[in-house]
Write a protein that holds these residues in place. Structure first.
Motif, PDB file in Angstrom:
ATOM      1  N   HIS A 169     -77.078  23.250  18.633  1.00  0.00           N
ATOM      2  CA  HIS A 169     -78.223  23.844  19.388  1.00  0.00           C
ATOM      3  C   HIS A 169     -79.368  24.347  18.510  1.00  0.00           C
ATOM      4  O   HIS A 169     -80.600  24.763  18.861  1.00  0.00           O
ATOM      5  N   ASN A 170     -79.024  24.523  17.001  1.00  0.00           N
ATOM      6  CA  ASN A 170     -80.170  24.746  16.222  1.00  0.00           C
ATOM      7  C   ASN A 170     -80.489  23.560  15.533  1.00  0.00           C
ATOM      8  O   ASN A 170     -81.665  23.650  14.635  1.00  0.00           O
ATOM      9  N   PHE A 171     -80.324  22.450  15.758  1.00  0.00           N
ATOM     10  CA  PHE A 171     -80.785  21.287  15.063  1.00  0.00           C
ATOM     11  C   PHE A 171     -82.068  20.770  15.763  1.00  0.00           C
ATOM     12  O   PHE A 171     -82.485  20.882  16.850  1.00  0.00           O
ATOM     13  N   ARG A 172     -82.836  20.460  14.727  1.00  0.00           N
ATOM     14  CA  ARG A 172     -84.368  20.177  15.022  1.00  0.00           C
ATOM     15  C   ARG A 172     -84.611  18.777  14.115  1.00  0.00           C
ATOM     16  O   ARG A 172     -83.692  18.667  13.199  1.00  0.00           O
ATOM     17  N   ILE A 173     -85.597  18.079  14.391  1.00  0.00           N
ATOM     18  CA  ILE A 173     -86.049  16.971  13.429  1.00  0.00           C
ATOM     19  C   ILE A 173     -86.147  17.444  12.195  1.00  0.00           C
ATOM     20  O   ILE A 173     -87.082  18.464  11.803  1.00  0.00           O
ATOM     21  N   GLY A 174     -85.625  16.796  10.971  1.00  0.00           N
ATOM     22  CA  GLY A 174     -85.713  17.495   9.873  1.00  0.00           C
ATOM     23  C   GLY A 174     -84.523  18.187   9.643  1.00  0.00           C
ATOM     24  O   GLY A 174     -84.197  18.320   8.323  1.00  0.00           O
ATOM     25  N   THR A 175     -83.463  18.480  10.187  1.00  0.00           N
ATOM     26  CA  THR A 175     -82.651  19.316   9.977  1.00  0.00           C
ATOM     27  C   THR A 175     -81.291  18.322   9.182  1.00  0.00           C
ATOM     28  O   THR A 175     -81.102  17.271   9.475  1.00  0.00           O
ATOM     29  N   ARG A 176     -80.846  19.068   7.957  1.00  0.00           N
ATOM     30  CA  ARG A 176     -79.888  18.215   7.081  1.00  0.00           C
ATOM     31  C   ARG A 176     -78.545  18.610   7.290  1.00  0.00           C
ATOM     32  O   ARG A 176     -78.532  19.704   7.558  1.00  0.00           O
ATOM     33  N   VAL A 177     -77.627  17.747   7.977  1.00  0.00           N
ATOM     34  CA  VAL A 177     -76.242  17.754   8.041  1.00  0.00           C
ATOM     35  C   VAL A 177     -75.492  17.198   7.342  1.00  0.00           C
ATOM     36  O   VAL A 177     -75.576  16.344   6.550  1.00  0.00           O
ATOM     37  N   ASN A 178     -74.370  17.679   7.377  1.00  0.00           N
ATOM     38  CA  ASN A 178     -73.024  16.994   6.450  1.00  0.00           C
ATOM     39  C   ASN A 178     -72.553  15.752   7.237  1.00  0.00           C
ATOM     40  O   ASN A 178     -72.210  16.100   8.657  1.00  0.00           O
ATOM     41  N   LEU A 179     -72.083  14.788   6.685  1.00  0.00           N
ATOM     42  CA  LEU A 179     -71.251  13.817   7.314  1.00  0.00           C
ATOM     43  C   LEU A 179     -69.992  13.438   6.562  1.00  0.00           C
ATOM     44  O   LEU A 179     -69.982  13.523   5.398  1.00  0.00           O
ATOM     45  N   GLU A 180     -68.872  13.257   7.480  1.00  0.00           N
ATOM     46  CA  GLU A 180     -67.783  12.757   6.827  1.00  0.00           C
ATOM     47  C   GLU A 180     -67.427  11.289   7.636  1.00  0.00           C
ATOM     48  O   GLU A 180     -67.152  11.609   8.755  1.00  0.00           O
ATOM     49  N   PHE A 181     -67.350  10.365   7.001  1.00  0.00           N
ATOM     50  CA  PHE A 181     -67.172   9.000   7.737  1.00  0.00           C
ATOM     51  C   PHE A 181     -65.588   8.737   7.878  1.00  0.00           C
ATOM     52  O   PHE A 181     -64.791   9.612   7.435  1.00  0.00           O
ATOM     53  N   ASP A 182     -65.204   8.107   9.124  1.00  0.00           N
ATOM     54  CA  ASP A 182     -63.988   7.939   9.235  1.00  0.00           C
ATOM     55  C   ASP A 182     -63.016   7.420   7.993  1.00  0.00           C
ATOM     56  O   ASP A 182     -63.337   6.446   7.520  1.00  0.00           O
ATOM     57  N   ILE A 183     -61.992   7.947   7.774  1.00  0.00           N
ATOM     58  CA  ILE A 183     -61.142   7.646   6.733  1.00  0.00           C
ATOM     59  C   ILE A 183     -60.659   6.293   6.894  1.00  0.00           C
ATOM     60  O   ILE A 183     -60.312   5.620   5.743  1.00  0.00           O
ATOM     61  N   LEU A 184     -60.100   5.893   7.844  1.00  0.00           N
ATOM     62  CA  LEU A 184     -59.614   4.697   8.040  1.00  0.00           C
ATOM     63  C   LEU A 184     -60.618   3.614   7.756  1.00  0.00           C
ATOM     64  O   LEU A 184     -60.487   2.704   7.125  1.00  0.00           O
ATOM     65  N   GLY A 185     -61.778   3.724   8.285  1.00  0.00           N
ATOM     66  CA  GLY A 185     -62.889   2.895   7.863  1.00  0.00           C
ATOM     67  C   GLY A 185     -63.135   2.865   6.486  1.00  0.00           C
ATOM     68  O   GLY A 185     -63.517   1.777   5.940  1.00  0.00           O
ATOM     69  N   LYS A 186     -63.110   3.963   5.900  1.00  0.00           N
ATOM     70  CA  LYS A 186     -63.484   4.108   4.293  1.00  0.00           C
ATOM     71  C   LYS A 186     -62.479   3.274   3.592  1.00  0.00           C
ATOM     72  O   LYS A 186     -62.791   2.629   2.691  1.00  0.00           O
ATOM     73  N   TYR A 187     -60.961   3.384   3.899  1.00  0.00           N
ATOM     74  CA  TYR A 187     -60.193   2.505   3.262  1.00  0.00           C
ATOM     75  C   TYR A 187     -60.281   1.231   3.365  1.00  0.00           C
ATOM     76  O   TYR A 187     -60.090   0.185   2.679  1.00  0.00           O
ATOM     77  N   ILE A 188     -60.472   0.785   4.646  1.00  0.00           N
ATOM     78  CA  ILE A 188     -60.854  -0.743   5.052  1.00  0.00           C
ATOM     79  C   ILE A 188     -61.971  -1.186   4.369  1.00  0.00           C
ATOM     80  O   ILE A 188     -61.868  -2.127   3.562  1.00  0.00           O
ATOM     81  N   ALA A 189     -62.900  -0.366   4.361  1.00  0.00           N
ATOM     82  CA  ALA A 189     -64.234  -0.960   3.586  1.00  0.00           C
ATOM     83  C   ALA A 189     -64.029  -1.256   1.963  1.00  0.00           C
ATOM     84  O   ALA A 189     -64.495  -2.226   1.437  1.00  0.00           O
ATOM     85  N   LYS A 190     -63.057  -0.187   1.439  1.00  0.00           N
ATOM     86  CA  LYS A 190     -62.863  -0.134   0.117  1.00  0.00           C
ATOM     87  C   LYS A 190     -61.951  -1.303  -0.250  1.00  0.00           C
ATOM     88  O   LYS A 190     -62.065  -2.115  -1.353  1.00  0.00           O
ATOM     89  N   LEU A 191     -61.048  -1.686   0.511  1.00  0.00           N
ATOM     90  CA  LEU A 191     -60.129  -2.912   0.417  1.00  0.00           C
ATOM     91  C   LEU A 191     -60.745  -3.972   0.400  1.00  0.00           C
ATOM     92  O   LEU A 191     -60.770  -4.956  -0.242  1.00  0.00           O
ATOM     93  N   LEU A 192     -61.695  -4.232   1.442  1.00  0.00           N
ATOM     94  CA  LEU A 192     -62.502  -5.294   1.541  1.00  0.00           C
ATOM     95  C   LEU A 192     -63.485  -5.645   0.421  1.00  0.00           C
ATOM     96  O   LEU A 192     -63.430  -6.948  -0.171  1.00  0.00           O
TER      97      LEU A 192
END
Length: 198
Positions: A169-192
């Motif tokens: 509820h505090n987010f506005r345009i320009g707010t910087r947030v933390n992202l963690e991508f899906d671990i399974l997707g990261k492993y598949i991307a790395k293996l590929l």
């Protein structure tokens, strides 16, 4: 390990720099239930409890964490999403979240739609940091479903409960947030990547 189901928000009451580290003290409803050396996710970043006093506790973010996350931008009074680590016998209501933030993203659009809110986030994409339609992503520690996925951006839909009980509820345009991508997707991307570069 976490599930991305935020328990509550905590409020920053003190910030102390010590060389490259930042000691963050927060007021939190479950502070009296914590123990020293316990892991708690803060806007999706796993940090260790180093001190507890009354309804407040302190954690330390090292310089690498401050570079990779939005914790270095904190001010007194800011609201942070918090989640204690998941119990081995608990239900996995969200998805597998490690508490290891991959990168930050910037909120580029906020729009309301029949009582819910849609947020678009843009980030610097690479081969291992991707979203897929209807896949999972963690934004400031919140497990969410991706929609309108693009090469370097995606949207999430926030229901009223999540809007009210997290710092969305505090987010506005320009707010910087933390992202963690899906671990399974990261492993598949790395293996590929390894397989294709052979």
């Amino acid at each position: 390990m976490f599930s991305g189901i935020v328990e509550t928000t905590a409020r920053v009451v003190d910030l102390k720099k010590e060389e490259g580290n930042l000691h963050i003290t927060l007021s939190c409803p479950f502070a009296d239930e914590l123990k020293i050396d316990q892991s708690v996710a803060h806007n999706g970043v796993c940090l260790t409890v180093i001190a507890i006093q009354g309804d407040c506790y302190t954690v330390t973010a090292i310089s690498e964490t401050l570079l990779k996350s939005n914790l270095g931008e904190l001010s007194i009074g800011d609201e942070i999403n918090v989640e204690r680590s998941m119990r081995a016998d608990g239900m996995l209501d969200g998805h597998i979240v490690q508490g290891h933030v991959d990168t930050t993203a910037t909120c580029t659009q906020v729009r309301e739609a029949d009582g819910s809110h849609y947020y678009r986030f843009e980030y610097e994409a690479n081969d291992e940091q991707i979203t897929v339609e209807k896949g999972s992503v963690t934004v400031n520690g919140v497990s969410l479903t991706v929609c309108n996925s693009r090469d370097n951006s995606f949207e999430v839909a926030i229901i009223p409960y999540t809007y009210e009980h997290t710092n969305f509820h505090n987010f506005r345009i320009g707010t910087r947030v933390n992202l963690e991508f899906d671990i399974l997707g990261k492993y598949i991307a790395k293996l590929l990547k390894i397989y294709l570069n052979k």
